[in-house]
Design an enzyme around this catalytic site. Sequence first.
Site, PDB file in Angstrom:
ATOM      1  N   ASP A  58      -0.352  -7.032 -37.092  1.00 42.08           N
ATOM      2  CA  ASP A  58      -0.720  -6.580 -38.437  1.00 42.08           C
ATOM      3  C   ASP A  58      -1.977  -7.337 -38.821  1.00 42.08           C
ATOM      4  OD1 ASP A  58      -1.053  -6.061 -41.129  1.00 42.08           O
ATOM      5  OD2 ASP A  58       1.025  -6.495 -41.698  1.00 42.08           O
ATOM      6  N   ASN A  85     -11.312  -2.250 -34.853  1.00 40.88           N
ATOM      7  CA  ASN A  85     -11.256  -0.814 -35.119  1.00 40.88           C
ATOM      8  C   ASN A  85     -10.195  -0.437 -36.144  1.00 40.88           C
ATOM      9  OD1 ASN A  85     -11.495   2.185 -34.402  1.00 40.88           O
ATOM     10  ND2 ASN A  85      -9.379   1.740 -33.828  1.00 40.88           N
ATOM     11  N   TYR A 151     -12.683   3.533 -49.738  1.00 36.81           N
ATOM     12  CA  TYR A 151     -13.069   3.638 -48.336  1.00 36.81           C
ATOM     13  C   TYR A 151     -14.554   3.340 -48.144  1.00 36.81           C
ATOM     14  CZ  TYR A 151     -13.698   5.612 -43.659  1.00 36.81           C
ATOM     15  OH  TYR A 151     -14.002   5.788 -42.346  1.00 36.81           O
ATOM     16  N   LYS A 155     -16.293   0.195 -46.049  1.00 37.16           N
ATOM     17  CA  LYS A 155     -17.136   0.395 -44.875  1.00 37.16           C
ATOM     18  C   LYS A 155     -18.542  -0.160 -45.087  1.00 37.16           C
ATOM     19  CE  LYS A 155     -14.017   2.175 -42.239  1.00 37.16           C
ATOM     20  NZ  LYS A 155     -13.563   1.441 -41.042  1.00 37.16           N
TER      21      LYS A 155
END
Length: 256
Positions: A58, A85, A151, A155
Amino acid sequence: MDGTTAFVTGASQGIGREIVLEFANRGANVALAARGDGIEETAELISAPERTLSVRTDVTDEDSVREAIERTVETFGGLDVLVNNAGIAGPTAPIEDVDREAWDRTMGVNVTGMFLTTKHAVSHLRESDRASVINVSSISGKRPLENRTPYTASKMAVIGLTRTLAFELGDDEITVNAICPGATSGPRIDAVIEAQAEALRVDYEEAKRRVFTDDAALGSLVEPEDVAKAAAFLASEDARHVTAQDVNVDGGTVWY
């Protein structure tokens, strides 16, 4: 990549699975890190079990990360490549409808997870003759994406983390790069497109076209294998002097 060892998070499906398979096909030892059973399914696709290690991890839990990396080093004798990733899509909603828990969860997986894995991997990477860190960001870290504030913010943070680490670790000859995929085929993007279709009140194909493929020079989604090949290049000796970069694999959607 014969003799190198890679630790790949989010290895249970999609891009992570393809990166693992690409690295293994090139002769690397691969540690498959993820929370779910998918890592075992990925491992079964590799014909060299002696070069494969599945480690339940995790990335938001520091003890879990530390133990997974230590087990990888104990099994293979070192660490050469870290591929960050693991990531989640987060909510699709206007900012006023995003709850704090969803925001924190997205940041926790997409950003804090990369911090933790790098923190615990770097001492081992310094011992490698050809170390690299590869962070999977997104073209959404470079351009707006409506109703996807958590999101896109996460990023963008990945790109900042990548550039800073490249300079912090450059004296140790560790390269640090980000890959920025465009919309990539798979269950995650299907769910995003369905959510966008609902938000825009259009059907799936119209949402896919309007939000993603219309903006791409090639007019199509990216395949996970394309991202995996880019990761293999960045981990190779051919990319020895490629660092602090964010490499687009997006079919021609952004040019910066």
